[in-house]
Scaffold this motif. Structure first.
Motif, PDB file in Angstrom:
ATOM      1  N   MET B   1      32.931   3.903  20.623  1.00  0.00           N
ATOM      2  CA  MET B   1      31.651   3.379  21.100  1.00  0.00           C
ATOM      3  C   MET B   1      31.391   2.018  20.464  1.00  0.00           C
ATOM      4  SD  MET B   1      29.000   3.939  22.908  1.00  0.00           S
ATOM      5  CE  MET B   1      27.335   4.478  23.085  1.00  0.00           C
ATOM      6  N   ARG B   2      30.999   1.074  21.294  1.00  0.00           N
ATOM      7  CA  ARG B   2      30.672  -0.263  20.782  1.00  0.00           C
ATOM      8  C   ARG B   2      29.154  -0.316  20.607  1.00  0.00           C
ATOM      9  NH1 ARG B   2      35.185  -3.872  23.073  1.00  0.00           N
ATOM     10  NH2 ARG B   2      36.646  -2.301  23.741  1.00  0.00           N
ATOM     11  N   TRP B   3      28.730  -0.134  19.370  1.00  0.00           N
ATOM     12  CA  TRP B   3      27.296   0.046  19.117  1.00  0.00           C
ATOM     13  C   TRP B   3      26.490  -1.225  19.316  1.00  0.00           C
ATOM     14  CZ3 TRP B   3      25.501   4.650  19.483  1.00  0.00           C
ATOM     15  CH2 TRP B   3      26.312   5.742  19.175  1.00  0.00           C
ATOM     16  N   LEU B   4      27.102  -2.381  19.016  1.00  0.00           N
ATOM     17  CA  LEU B   4      26.361  -3.632  19.219  1.00  0.00           C
ATOM     18  C   LEU B   4      26.092  -3.850  20.713  1.00  0.00           C
ATOM     19  CD1 LEU B   4      25.171  -6.089  17.801  1.00  0.00           C
ATOM     20  CD2 LEU B   4      27.302  -7.293  18.255  1.00  0.00           C
ATOM     21  N   ARG B   5      27.121  -3.619  21.508  1.00  0.00           N
ATOM     22  CA  ARG B   5      26.944  -3.722  22.965  1.00  0.00           C
ATOM     23  C   ARG B   5      25.887  -2.737  23.445  1.00  0.00           C
ATOM     24  NH1 ARG B   5      30.412  -6.133  26.480  1.00  0.00           N
ATOM     25  NH2 ARG B   5      31.978  -7.404  25.458  1.00  0.00           N
ATOM     26  N   PHE B   6      25.941  -1.540  22.869  1.00  0.00           N
ATOM     27  CA  PHE B   6      24.962  -0.508  23.250  1.00  0.00           C
ATOM     28  C   PHE B   6      23.532  -0.982  22.953  1.00  0.00           C
ATOM     29  CE2 PHE B   6      22.348   3.079  21.748  1.00  0.00           C
ATOM     30  CZ  PHE B   6      22.243   3.797  22.924  1.00  0.00           C
ATOM     31  N   ALA B   7      23.352  -1.560  21.744  1.00  0.00           N
ATOM     32  CA  ALA B   7      22.007  -2.000  21.340  1.00  0.00           C
ATOM     33  C   ALA B   7      21.491  -3.088  22.277  1.00  0.00           C
ATOM     34  CB  ALA B   7      22.033  -2.496  19.902  1.00  0.00           C
ATOM     35  N   VAL B   8      22.361  -4.072  22.554  1.00  0.00           N
ATOM     36  CA  VAL B   8      21.948  -5.173  23.448  1.00  0.00           C
ATOM     37  C   VAL B   8      21.620  -4.618  24.839  1.00  0.00           C
ATOM     38  CG1 VAL B   8      22.740  -7.286  24.575  1.00  0.00           C
ATOM     39  CG2 VAL B   8      23.275  -6.877  22.180  1.00  0.00           C
ATOM     40  N   PHE B   9      22.455  -3.718  25.297  1.00  0.00           N
ATOM     41  CA  PHE B   9      22.293  -3.125  26.626  1.00  0.00           C
ATOM     42  C   PHE B   9      20.946  -2.391  26.733  1.00  0.00           C
ATOM     43  CE2 PHE B   9      24.100   0.013  29.895  1.00  0.00           C
ATOM     44  CZ  PHE B   9      23.846  -0.855  30.932  1.00  0.00           C
ATOM     45  N   ILE B  10      20.641  -1.611  25.707  1.00  0.00           N
ATOM     46  CA  ILE B  10      19.399  -0.835  25.739  1.00  0.00           C
ATOM     47  C   ILE B  10      18.180  -1.764  25.734  1.00  0.00           C
ATOM     48  CG2 ILE B  10      17.965   0.777  24.386  1.00  0.00           C
ATOM     49  CD1 ILE B  10      20.276   2.060  25.943  1.00  0.00           C
ATOM     50  N   PHE B 148      26.101   3.344  37.241  1.00  0.00           N
ATOM     51  CA  PHE B 148      27.084   3.755  36.235  1.00  0.00           C
ATOM     52  C   PHE B 148      28.222   2.731  36.106  1.00  0.00           C
ATOM     53  CE2 PHE B 148      26.529   8.658  35.911  1.00  0.00           C
ATOM     54  CZ  PHE B 148      25.226   8.454  35.513  1.00  0.00           C
ATOM     55  N   LEU B 149      28.617   2.167  37.237  1.00  0.00           N
ATOM     56  CA  LEU B 149      29.781   1.275  37.221  1.00  0.00           C
ATOM     57  C   LEU B 149      29.530   0.016  36.387  1.00  0.00           C
ATOM     58  CD1 LEU B 149      32.511   1.810  38.499  1.00  0.00           C
ATOM     59  CD2 LEU B 149      31.903   0.191  40.294  1.00  0.00           C
ATOM     60  N   PRO B 150      28.422  -0.728  36.662  1.00  0.00           N
ATOM     61  CA  PRO B 150      28.159  -1.884  35.797  1.00  0.00           C
ATOM     62  C   PRO B 150      27.909  -1.493  34.331  1.00  0.00           C
ATOM     63  CG  PRO B 150      26.361  -1.563  37.373  1.00  0.00           C
ATOM     64  CD  PRO B 150      27.473  -0.685  37.790  1.00  0.00           C
ATOM     65  N   SER B 151      27.335  -0.311  34.135  1.00  0.00           N
ATOM     66  CA  SER B 151      27.107   0.143  32.750  1.00  0.00           C
ATOM     67  C   SER B 151      28.455   0.364  32.045  1.00  0.00           C
ATOM     68  CB  SER B 151      26.320   1.453  32.728  1.00  0.00           C
ATOM     69  OG  SER B 151      25.161   1.340  33.471  1.00  0.00           O
ATOM     70  N   ALA B 152      29.374   0.994  32.762  1.00  0.00           N
ATOM     71  CA  ALA B 152      30.703   1.256  32.188  1.00  0.00           C
ATOM     72  C   ALA B 152      31.430  -0.053  31.920  1.00  0.00           C
ATOM     73  CB  ALA B 152      31.505   2.128  33.132  1.00  0.00           C
ATOM     74  N   TRP B 153      31.264  -1.014  32.849  1.00  0.00           N
ATOM     75  CA  TRP B 153      31.926  -2.308  32.645  1.00  0.00           C
ATOM     76  C   TRP B 153      31.375  -2.986  31.391  1.00  0.00           C
ATOM     77  CZ3 TRP B 153      29.506  -7.132  32.637  1.00  0.00           C
ATOM     78  CH2 TRP B 153      30.380  -8.209  32.511  1.00  0.00           C
ATOM     79  N   TRP B 154      30.054  -2.964  31.243  1.00  0.00           N
ATOM     80  CA  TRP B 154      29.442  -3.628  30.087  1.00  0.00           C
ATOM     81  C   TRP B 154      29.866  -2.935  28.789  1.00  0.00           C
ATOM     82  CZ3 TRP B 154      27.073  -7.821  28.367  1.00  0.00           C
ATOM     83  CH2 TRP B 154      26.403  -7.755  27.139  1.00  0.00           C
TER      84      TRP B 154
END
Lengths: 280, 165
Positions: B1-10, B148-154
């Motif tokens: 899991m890429r947590w930094l990407r997750f934080a920015v995404f959220i 889901f697709l753009p989320s998975a890509w990000w």
């Protein structure tokens, strides 16, 4: 020569990696944090919401403007927009009501000086709406706060009509409880009636008039005004108009009156807070 | 899991949900999709169980920040996100209809629990709340699998699907 053998105790290696935490523990910690947030006082937890609104003020405002412009139809040619028309109508209604009241006062209390204009001594603090009501919670967050003189209970105007009151305030932001919120109770009167009543939000986009006896004559289209409140509002200001009037199913001796707010609250991008005794 | 990407995404999705999702509102009741609910199901399906627990509670916290009362959605999203992650170990939720159903069920259950928790916190009871929860969950379930697709890509995650052999 024989070597002396000694047995020493070596701790067994833990299967789990050092520093790792079990799923059960993670779940427990987070659940505990959630429970703390639930039981913590609203004033404390609101700080998270205000901080978010302050930090992301620009993207939230831009997003709101985009969504508002996307939902607003372009006006035709020289036709006055509905919003402007509504503003002027509300202004006219307020001035008319004020005039009627002034006439009555002049007749009853001739000789006493009174203010000519409803909000002459008041300061109207303009504020932008940062976030609108989300998931039907009937509240707005605005970009003015305690440092601008805002305090709880002050009335908020949108398009020259009352849309709610300040319910929570931080240093630079404040939360407006809309008149459509079920916990909002504002003293009001229907034009032409001498009796004051209370209006309460229905949680959607209209307001209900409470405890008004059927002996009073009420018509659809009658204007509804917020009553004067010392220190907060010096004159009656329009809230909306009666949109429906029937006998209450629960108590046939009372009216069940639905009031439609005088402006489209969802489309507001700016509001004005009435500060009756502004600090110099 | 890429947590930094997750934080920015959220953060991005939370701002979108608070400011721009009104564009997608339909019907006279202003039914809007819940992007955070869609993300909750996405991470519950495509992450391992430990990560799903953390992401569920975090997304719930984000939903609370733009909601009316703090704590209610943190608990309900955390609870149902975790349950969904455990359920996914038993039942595979990789076909689009199953994903839609998961979003819908999670939305209805989490929304109802969050509503009761917010009542505990002294929030006023609003009328037609179940209609709003149902509408929002339904709309999210229709929109969700396409998100889901753009989320998975990000998130740089693989989203394997069942294919006919």
């Amino acid at each position: 020569m024989t070597r002396k053998q000694t047995r020493i105790w070596v701790p067994r290696r833990n299967k789990r990696r050092a520093g790792s935490v079990s799923r059960r523990m993670v779940f427990t910690w987070f659940t505990l944090a959630g429970l703390i947030l639930v039981v913590a006082p609203q004033e404390v937890t609101n700080k998270f919401q205000f901080a978010f609104a302050r930090i992301f003020r620009w993207p939230l405002s831009i997003g709101r403007n985009i969504s508002l412009s996307a939902r607003t139809r372009q006006p035709l040619g020289d036709v006055v927009s509905r919003r402007e028309h509504g503003q002027l109508q509300n202004h006219l209604a307020n001035v008319t009501e004020e005039l009627v009241e002034k006439h009555r006062k002049v007749e009853e209390l001739s000789g006493l000086r009174d203010r000519l204009y409803a909000l002459e001594g008041a300061k109207l603090m303009l504020a932008d709406v940062i976030t609108g009501s989300i998931d039907g919670d009937n509240k707005l967050i605005i970009n003015r706060g305690e440092s601008d003189g805002l305090a709880m209970g002050q009335f908020v105007l949108g398009d020259n009509s009352i849309i709610g009151t300040i319910s929570e305030v931080s240093a630079r932001t404040a939360k407006v409880k809309l008149i459509t919120d079920p916990s909002s109770n504002i003293a009001a009167k229907i034009v032409g009636l001498d009796v004051e009543t209370v209006i309460q939000g229905d949680g959607k986009d209209s307001v209900k008039v409470q405890l008004l006896s059927i002996k009073h004559k009420v018509k659809v289209g009658d204007d509804v005004y917020a009553c004067k409140k010392p220190g907060l509002l010096d004159t009656a200001i329009k809230i909306g108009a009666v949109a429906g009037c029937k006998r209450d199913d629960g108590n046939p001796l009372l009216w069940d009156i639905t009031v439609k707010p005088a402006c489209d609250i969802k489309k507001l991008s700016d509001v004005a807070v009435v500060i009756m005794n502004p600090r110099q | 899991m890429r947590w930094l990407r997750f934080a920015v995404f959220i953060v991005i999705v939370t701002v979108l949900q608070a400011g721009m999702v009104d564009i997608l509102a339909v019907t006279r009741w202003d039914v809007k999709p819940d992007l955070l609910l869609i993300l909750l199901v996405f991470f519950a399906i495509y992450c391992n169980t430990s990560e799903a627990i953390v992401t569920s509670f975090t997304i719930g916290f984000a939903a609370d920040i733009i909601g009316s009362a703090m704590g209610a959605q943190t608990l309900s999203f955390g609870l149902f996100g975790t349950s969904l992650a455990y359920l996914h170990r038993v039942i595979s939720i990789k076909k689009i209809p199953y994903q839609s159903a998961a979003i819908f069920m999670t939305g209805v259950l989490a929304g109802t629990v969050a509503y009761f928790l917010s009542l505990l916190k002294g929030q006023p009871a609003s009328s037609n709340v179940y209609g709003a929860i149902f509408g929002s969950s339904l709309y999210s379930s229709l929109l969700g699998p396409f998100f889901f697709l753009p989320s998975a890509w990000w998130m740089r995650m693989k989203t394997p699907r069942f294919r006919r052999k």
